[in-house]
Write a protein that holds these residues in place. Sequence first.
Motif, PDB file in Angstrom:
ATOM      1  N   ARG A 115      -5.075  -2.197   3.090  1.00  5.71           N
ATOM      2  CA  ARG A 115      -4.227  -1.524   2.611  1.00  5.71           C
ATOM      3  C   ARG A 115      -5.205   0.024   2.049  1.00  5.71           C
ATOM      4  N   TRP A 116      -6.165  -0.069   2.513  1.00  3.86           N
ATOM      5  CA  TRP A 116      -7.105   1.194   1.880  1.00  3.86           C
ATOM      6  C   TRP A 116      -6.885   2.424   2.809  1.00  3.86           C
ATOM      7  N   SER A 117      -7.039   2.226   3.840  1.00  4.40           N
ATOM      8  CA  SER A 117      -7.117   2.419   4.933  1.00  4.40           C
ATOM      9  C   SER A 117      -4.603   3.330   4.798  1.00  4.40           C
TER      10      SER A 117
ATOM     11  N   SER B   1      -2.825   3.454   2.698  1.00  6.59           N
ATOM     12  CA  SER B   1      -2.513   4.110   1.298  1.00  6.59           C
ATOM     13  C   SER B   1      -3.244   5.593   1.190  1.00  6.59           C
TER      14      SER B   1
ATOM     15  N   GLN C   7      -7.611  -6.137   2.443  1.00  7.88           N
ATOM     16  CA  GLN C   7      -8.745  -4.444   2.025  1.00  7.88           C
ATOM     17  C   GLN C   7      -8.476  -3.424   2.471  1.00  7.88           C
TER      18      GLN C   7
ATOM     19  N   ALA D 188       0.881  -0.888  -0.075  1.00  6.06           N
ATOM     20  CA  ALA D 188      -0.014   0.244  -0.220  1.00  6.06           C
ATOM     21  C   ALA D 188       0.690   1.193  -0.398  1.00  6.06           C
TER      22      ALA D 188
END
Length: 92
Positions: free
Chosen positions: A76-78, A80, A73, A19
Amino acid sequence: MGFMSALLGRRGIMACTWAVESVVINHLKEQLIYLGNANDQEALATVQAIMDDEVNHRDEGLAQGGANSIWYQPLRWSISVFTESVIRFGMR
């Protein structure tokens, strides 16, 4: 970020690596365009070398399972979003 992902084990660490490096690579691509337009060949070569290293890190994170699990997921989103925020804040 690193501590929380480390609690999830090796794949959590690799998800964090993937990420962070993905965001950094996008930022470096923008920098390469800017430096190319500014015709600063020395800085361009330096940033390209840094980007090559970051691509290797991202690819290693992917190879070690950091981007292929749906369970990671949200992590990875947080990561990013946080990484993008830190970069944008630092550019001001």
